[in-house]
Design a protein around this motif. Structure first.
Motif, short mmCIF file in Angstrom:
data_model
loop_
_atom_site.label_atom_id
_atom_site.label_comp_id
_atom_site.label_asym_id
_atom_site.label_seq_id
_atom_site.Cartn_x
_atom_site.Cartn_y
_atom_site.Cartn_z
N ALA A 111 29.91 51.43 37.22
CA ALA A 111 30.38 52.05 38.46
C ALA A 111 31.76 51.57 38.87
N ASP A 112 32.29 50.57 38.18
CA ASP A 112 33.61 50.04 38.53
C ASP A 112 34.68 51.09 38.25
N LYS A 113 35.41 51.50 39.28
CA LYS A 113 36.39 52.57 39.13
C LYS A 113 37.54 52.20 38.20
N LYS A 114 37.91 50.92 38.17
CA LYS A 114 39.00 50.49 37.30
C LYS A 114 38.58 50.62 35.83
N ILE A 115 37.36 50.18 35.53
CA ILE A 115 36.86 50.28 34.15
C ILE A 115 36.75 51.73 33.74
N ILE A 116 36.19 52.56 34.63
CA ILE A 116 36.02 53.98 34.35
C ILE A 116 37.38 54.64 34.13
N GLY A 117 38.36 54.26 34.95
CA GLY A 117 39.69 54.83 34.84
C GLY A 117 40.36 54.47 33.52
N ILE A 118 40.26 53.19 33.14
CA ILE A 118 40.86 52.74 31.88
C ILE A 118 40.22 53.43 30.69
N LEU A 119 38.88 53.48 30.69
CA LEU A 119 38.18 54.13 29.59
C LEU A 119 38.48 55.63 29.56
N GLY A 120 38.65 56.22 30.75
CA GLY A 120 38.98 57.64 30.82
C GLY A 120 40.34 57.93 30.20
#
Length: 247
Positions: free
Chosen positions: A176-185
């Protein structure tokens, strides 16, 4: 009871349709012999699935839970069950590839059905998933192709284990971490663009691949060797009928 399809369709359902079409195009791409294009469409399906969950939460008042959940699951079965199975057989046309191919389809449909049963009986925000989320199969196979990993037995082993983990009782934490999701995205988008991925020496593919392996097998190791001896580490299972992101 509403039966008009146009009235039942919500914004999030458009993303689900994009998901299933991406899965279909991935199958067509591998049939004509373009594994890179097939991997690209699988990643596009993963992105559509992620958008589906985001849109479902944002416009949940406009969406029929049952209709949305059903179309989402059917789309996932095509893109993350059937498509990876077909692609796997085409890139490794041996009798041994039948094992993960069949398991991806069988375990995929069982995984999605169990998710729907759990979602119909429990409430609260999603924190963990029972069993490996099914989109990881498409994500893993795409990264294997784009990272140019050619060991057939290693691929068969990894995909077989992943299929089995889908129907396991292991709790996989929802990222759910937005930073992790953003980087992976961002890394996933870079992988979809072959010239960029190649220019960066396939580094985006390798990074996503390593993150996937840590998530999949790191959780497995934690479950087998740590949570077993320390029940307090066990996370509560909570799902929500309207949270349709990542089965």
């Amino acid at each position: 009871m509403e039966t008009n399809i146009l009235k039942l369709l919500a914004v999030a359902d458009i993303a689900s349709i994009g998901n299933v079409l991406s899965g279909l195009f991935a199958i067509i791409a591998i049939i004509i012999g373009d594994s890179i294009l097939a991997a690209q469409f699988l990643l596009l399906a993963v992105i559509c699935d992620a958008l589906d969950g985001t849109l479902a939460r944002k416009f949940k008042k406009d969406r029929s839970p049952i209709f949305g959940e059903t179309i989402d699951s059917l789309a996932d079965m095509v893109s993350f069950g059937v498509a990876p199975a077909v692609i796997l057989y085409k890139i490794i046309p041996t009798v041994f590839s039948f094992i993960p191919m069949l398991l991806l389809v069988i375990c995929g449909i069982l995984r999605l059905t169990r998710y729907n049963v759990i979602a119909s009986e429990q409430t609260g925000p999603t924190t963990v998933f029972v069993g490996l989320p099914i989109p990881t199969s498409a994500l893993m196979l795409s990264m294997i192709i784009l990272a140019n990993i050619n060991n057939p037995y290693l691929i068969i082993l990894v995909m077989t284990i992943m299929a089995i983990l889908m129907v396991s009782n292991i709790d996989y934490v929802k990222v759910a971490d937005k930073k992790i999701i953003g980087i992976l995205g961002i890394l996933t988008i870079l992988c979809i663009i072959p010239p960029v991925n190649d220019l960066l020496l396939k580094l985006p593919s390798y990074i996503v691949l390593v993150c996937l392996l840590i998530y999949i097998f790191g959780t497995l190791i934690m479950e087998l060797f740590f949570k077993k001896h320390n029940p307090k580490l066990k996370l509560p299972i909570a799902t929500h009928k309207n949270d349709l992101h990542k089965k």
